[in-house]
Design a protein around this motif. Structure first.
Motif, short mmCIF file in Angstrom:
data_model
loop_
_atom_site.label_atom_id
_atom_site.label_comp_id
_atom_site.label_asym_id
_atom_site.label_seq_id
_atom_site.Cartn_x
_atom_site.Cartn_y
_atom_site.Cartn_z
N PHE A 122 -0.38 49.68 10.26
CA PHE A 122 -1.38 49.03 10.97
C PHE A 122 -1.35 47.68 11.31
O PHE A 122 -1.65 47.19 12.46
CB PHE A 122 -2.65 49.21 10.07
CG PHE A 122 -3.92 48.67 10.71
CD1 PHE A 122 -4.57 49.33 11.76
CD2 PHE A 122 -4.47 47.49 10.22
CE1 PHE A 122 -5.51 48.90 12.46
CE2 PHE A 122 -5.59 47.12 10.57
CZ PHE A 122 -6.12 47.82 11.83
N GLU A 123 -0.82 46.95 10.19
CA GLU A 123 -0.64 45.17 10.51
C GLU A 123 0.40 45.29 11.71
O GLU A 123 0.24 44.21 12.22
CB GLU A 123 -0.32 44.76 9.26
CG GLU A 123 -1.55 44.72 8.16
CD GLU A 123 -0.83 44.13 6.92
OE1 GLU A 123 0.38 44.06 6.61
OE2 GLU A 123 -1.84 43.67 6.02
N GLU A 124 1.37 45.98 11.38
CA GLU A 124 2.61 45.73 12.50
C GLU A 124 2.25 46.07 13.91
O GLU A 124 2.15 45.41 14.84
CB GLU A 124 3.89 46.80 12.27
CG GLU A 124 5.03 46.55 13.27
CD GLU A 124 5.50 45.31 13.24
OE1 GLU A 124 5.96 44.92 14.39
OE2 GLU A 124 5.41 44.57 12.09
N GLU A 125 1.22 47.16 14.03
CA GLU A 125 0.49 47.60 15.30
C GLU A 125 -0.54 46.70 15.57
O GLU A 125 -0.42 46.14 16.94
CB GLU A 125 -0.28 49.04 15.20
CG GLU A 125 0.84 50.09 14.90
CD GLU A 125 0.27 51.51 14.90
OE1 GLU A 125 -1.21 51.49 14.70
OE2 GLU A 125 0.67 52.61 14.52
N TYR A 126 -1.17 46.00 14.87
CA TYR A 126 -2.09 44.76 15.11
C TYR A 126 -1.45 43.70 15.58
O TYR A 126 -1.88 43.10 16.81
CB TYR A 126 -3.01 44.67 13.73
CG TYR A 126 -3.84 43.59 14.08
CD1 TYR A 126 -5.08 43.70 14.63
CD2 TYR A 126 -3.45 42.18 13.30
CE1 TYR A 126 -5.96 42.81 14.76
CE2 TYR A 126 -4.28 41.07 13.63
CZ TYR A 126 -5.84 41.23 14.17
OH TYR A 126 -6.48 40.22 14.44
N ARG A 127 -0.23 43.47 14.83
CA ARG A 127 0.42 42.01 15.34
C ARG A 127 0.82 42.33 16.71
O ARG A 127 0.87 41.40 17.58
CB ARG A 127 1.58 41.92 14.36
CG ARG A 127 1.02 41.19 13.03
CD ARG A 127 1.99 40.68 12.15
NE ARG A 127 3.14 41.61 11.73
CZ ARG A 127 2.99 42.33 10.48
NH1 ARG A 127 2.02 41.97 9.75
NH2 ARG A 127 3.77 43.23 10.33
N THR A 183 -0.10 44.24 19.03
CA THR A 183 -1.14 44.44 19.94
C THR A 183 -1.42 42.90 20.24
O THR A 183 -1.83 42.54 21.31
CB THR A 183 -2.40 44.89 19.36
OG1 THR A 183 -2.10 46.67 19.18
CG2 THR A 183 -3.43 45.19 20.34
N ILE A 184 -1.79 41.94 19.17
CA ILE A 184 -2.14 40.75 19.23
C ILE A 184 -1.08 40.08 20.00
O ILE A 184 -1.61 39.12 21.04
CB ILE A 184 -2.29 40.08 17.94
CG1 ILE A 184 -3.63 40.56 17.20
CG2 ILE A 184 -2.45 38.51 18.22
CD1 ILE A 184 -4.94 40.57 17.97
#
Length: 306
Positions: free
Chosen positions: A94-99, A101-102
């Protein structure tokens, strides 16, 4: 005298026999008591052993139960650890996807602030709108402008790269000067008209029509040196030109029209800012800007001013 001795002897023997009988009885009594005590002790020992055996059996059973419970707890703990690892992996994903996306949002925001025209191939074929004006221009310091010119402008975002190039050249005792930089659509039209009057149709070999000039982008510059007194002819034979060939790419500049290009005559004075990454790669691969597919050039726009 003999009969008296025999009487005493008789009594002595009798007393001795009594004593012996008493001692034997006492011994027998003690032996009986001892045997009874031994039997009692043996019975108590048997009872104690039986009790201890039972307690030991109970303890073993308890330990076995505890072992079973411990094994179950260990299995539960391992399952919990695995669940935790799964949760951590999910969080990391999730954090990787979040990063991602950001970063994508940041890149899109960054791209939105970088003029998409700056890496387009404008020369005869591709037309730049007559209303196009660079977002922000900055005046080039007069110390870098040729004495025959004044008030030359360059794209503000790209100016630090041009300034670094000029300062780098100065440190190497190369006296570079800017003869021409930004030209508006109307200025290019006026200049082309002058060239046509002077050179006729021959002007088309070295001068772009309005809307097709890289100068309108604000990222192209014509260099000269003071010794040429405001002229471009002969620049290709100067030490300054050789210095640009060896160093301009380090500052993000490329030679737009080298020898044998398909658009204009060889223009050793005309250099364009395309960003350090693209300039470096073109120099390394020995490629010309106008030989590269436009979709490949577009990939460099994000890092244009990095």
């Amino acid at each position: 005298m003999a009969p008296m001795l025999n009487g005493r002897t008789h009594w002595s023997v009798l007393v001795l026999c009594v004593l012996l009988a008493g001692g034997a009885g006492f011994f027998f009594y003690q032996t009986t008591q001892l045997k009874s005590s031994l039997v009692t002790t043996a019975q108590e020992a048997d009872d104690t052993e039986s009790h201890l055996t039972q307690r030991l059996a109970e303890a073993v059973e308890t330990i076995q139960k505890r072992d079973g419970q411990l094994s179950e707890l260990e299995n539960e703990l391992e399952e919990t650890k695995e669940d935790l690892r799964d949760a951590e992996r999910t969080i990391e994903e999730f954090e990787e996807e979040y990063r991602t996306t950001i970063n994508a949002v940041k890149d899109l925001n960054k791209l939105s602030q970088i003029d998409e025209e700056l890496l387009q191939q404008y020369s005869r074929v591709y037309f730049l709108n007559e209303n196009y004006i660079p977002e922000r221009l900055t005046q080039i310091d007069e110390k870098w402008v040729d004495a025959t010119k004044s008030d030359e402008y360059f794209l503000a975002q790209a100016w630090p790269f041009l300034e670094d190039l000029l300062e780098d050249a100065e440190r190497d005792d190369i006296d570079l000067r800017v003869l021409s930089a930004y030209r508006s659509f109307d200025e290019q039209a006026q200049l082309k008209g002058q060239y046509l009057q002077t050179y006729g149709e021959g002007a088309n070999t070295f001068s772009a029509d309005q809307g097709y000039s890289e100068h309108q982008l604000g990222t192209a510059v014509d260099f000269t040196i003071p010794a040429l007194a405001g002229q471009l002819a002969g620049f290709g034979d100067t030490e300054a030109y050789q210095w640009l060939l060896d160093n301009a790419y380090k500052h993000g500049f490329i030679l737009s029209y080298p020898k044998d290009n398909a658009f204009y005559v060889y223009e050793p004075w005309h250099w364009r800012f395309v960003g350090e990454d693209l300039a470096r790669d073109l120099n390394r691969d020995g490629r010309n800007f106008y030989e590269v597919p436009q979709r490949e050039l577009n990939e460099y726009r994000l890092e244009l001013f990095d």
